[in-house]
Design an enzyme around this catalytic site. Structure first.
Site, PDB file in Angstrom:
ATOM      1  CB  SER A   1     -14.335  22.027 -23.722  1.00  0.00           C
ATOM      2  OG  SER A   1     -14.760  21.225 -24.801  1.00  0.00           O
TER       3      SER A   1
ATOM      4  CE1 TYR B   1     -18.271  25.928 -24.623  1.00  0.00           C
ATOM      5  CE2 TYR B   1     -16.993  24.128 -25.533  1.00  0.00           C
ATOM      6  CZ  TYR B   1     -17.697  24.675 -24.489  1.00  0.00           C
ATOM      7  OH  TYR B   1     -17.824  23.983 -23.311  1.00  0.00           O
TER       8      TYR B   1
ATOM      9  CE  LYS C   1     -15.834  26.473 -21.729  1.00  0.00           C
ATOM     10  NZ  LYS C   1     -16.179  26.922 -20.361  1.00  0.00           N
TER      11      LYS C   1
END
Lengths: 323, 323
Positions: B122, B146, B150
């Site tokens: 992402s 998050y 990632k």
């Protein structure tokens, strides 16, 4: 002020413990106690405060919890499987360097306090090709499992800092030179060997060309970096908690010229050229030069010439005497 | 050619499965079977090859081993706890996004074969401040858990690829716009809502100023990215296996102008301005623009205007009809 050093039996950990024992203070506060921890028994320096030494296996169950139970104000996390071994033993490297670090951070989270955690990262987080000088915004694309594990440790440390679980500072140490002790078989060993051995009256082997450029700081600077990382105001660093530290970028030829300047031709003549293709190939992918602007602004100091690095070795390891 | 899609019940996973069912091939080979896996039952599209759907908890013991036992040639790993939830629930985010990914990679290693693993990363791996356009060498300093998870997944994937344990490609997806379905409460939801709802005859709320700039690609492009990542020659990528994908950088004002161009004033007038300071503050830290040179060179294609993104939505979700 309670201090915990994880990885205290290593060369840098031992020197840090000695320095703290001598100073008696850290970050402007009296040290009340110091715990030294490693997989082999750490040496305990003489100190005016309580000092104890523990041995154990950091990623083992409850080990990190035990270390954090005393709520140390500053935790130095220096423990690692080194680059070559982490490359040869996949499981061991990930277990100590990644799981061990994560267990430590989890234990701090469970203890619900927010200590300063100083984590020694490495310039191995970078991978070729590089710009002429690696800048603070250059990406981390490691080419070893060790570098991968250190880069992951940096990411975890920054995230947990942002969440106020701990107050972390990750420092990417230059290659430490001159390493005291015996010559070792690490691929980077020759950078130290070609200085240390001639100064002690011994021959040293140079396996690469004099054009090879690399990034160095003395063990004395390494200890200074750790102390600066422990005392610095976190707000001044901001959310990017991994810092590339200053060092001296020199070619091997410049290292030898510096040795000649400091110790004379006879000493410098003790270096023998014996090219080793395996080492030549490995070193070809290593970082050569950095622009460590952020860390310099934040008050981290290294030597400015390789002569100073040699002088630090002569003062700290040889009592000022050259063989 | 056996295909495994982990996270097949999500919007992108579902569209990928439909596309593969329709194509019948991947990377120039006939698909023999496809396994769809998620925490909730994935929809099974009609296909000329064997297709099965499984549910489970990826980081649970033996789960990844079970998925890898059939030795799928291509594994799409799309499963993740999304940004907002990973931020609210620390343990859940790390358990699924980090441990789940690591278990999958460990299972591949244990199975001793080297499948192509496509991992959806992402643009959340980046954190402000940014350069005017984020370039391929810009560092990953995420400002969410998050994004951290990632970025760690990318590092593991590159290291395991280097070690020939798997053959990984990590793709940093732009924000997917226009997301089909109902408006949701994700902070980024408005980028899609202000297009999708007016096209369906509904009002939409715009909570930020028209000056906000962001980075978009359509769901159709997302599927195209995944297929390109599955087929591309690994040697052409080299050791840096995480790629920032192309997209369209537009302001919200430009999104609205494109909507007006495509669908007329009446449709564009269905957007109501209701500033929301919480969303304004969050979006202020998000990436705005990229220079995705490497991925473009490697054949990844996105839309070149926001009008094309809207057209893709009208064709793929509305059967060509505007309300």
């Amino acid at each position: 002020m309670k201090v915990l050093i994880i990885g205290a039996a290593g060369m840098v950990g031992r020197k840090l413990a000695e320095r703290l024992a001598k100073d008696g203070t850290l970050a402007g506060k009296q040290i009340a106690s110091m715990t030294l921890y490693d997989v082999v028994p750490p040496e305990v320096p003489e100190a005016k405060f309580a000092t104890d030494a523990l041995t154990g296996d950091l990623p083992a169950a409850c080990e990190a919890e035990k270390l954090v139970a005393g709520r140390p104000d500053v935790i130095f996390h220096l423990a690692a499987i080194v680059s070559g071994e982490a490359e040869l033993d996949f499981d061991k490297g990930y277990r100590i360097n990644l799981d061990g670090t994560r267990h430590l951070f989890d234990a701090v989270r469970a203890a619900q306090y927010c200590p300063r955690v100083v984590f020694t990262s490495s310039i191995a987080v970078f991978g070729a090709p590089y710009p002429e000088a690696i800048y603070d915004e250059f990406h981390t694309t490691p080419l070893t499992s060790y570098g991968t594990q250190k880069a992951i440790g940096e990411l975890l440390l920054s995230d947990l800092t942002r969440r106020d679980i701990l107050d972390g500072v990750a420092i990417r140490l230059p290659t430490i030179c001159v390493r005291p002790g015996k010559p070792n078989k690490a691929a980077s060993g020759f950078f130290s060997n070609i200085i240390r051995e001639p100064l002690a009256g011994q021959e040293a082997i140079l396996p690469v060309s004099e054009e090879v450029r690399h990034w160095h700081a003395s063990p004395r600077s390494a200890v200074g970096f750790l102390i600066r990382a422990a005392e610095i105001d976190g707000a001044a660093i901001g959310p990017r908690r991994a810092l590339t530290l200053p060092g001296v970028s020199v070619t091997v030829g410049e290292q030898i010229a510096a040795l000649r300047n400091v110790a004379g031709d006879t000493v410098a003549a003790r270096i023998k050229r014996e090219p080793d293709q395996l080492i030549i190939d490995m070193v070809g992918g290593w970082p050569q030069n950095f622009n460590a602007a952020r860390a310099i602004d934040l008050g981290f100091k290294a030597e400015s010439t390789f002569e100073e690095i040699i002088q630090a070795h002569i003062e700290d390891e040889l009592d000022g005497r050259i063989a």
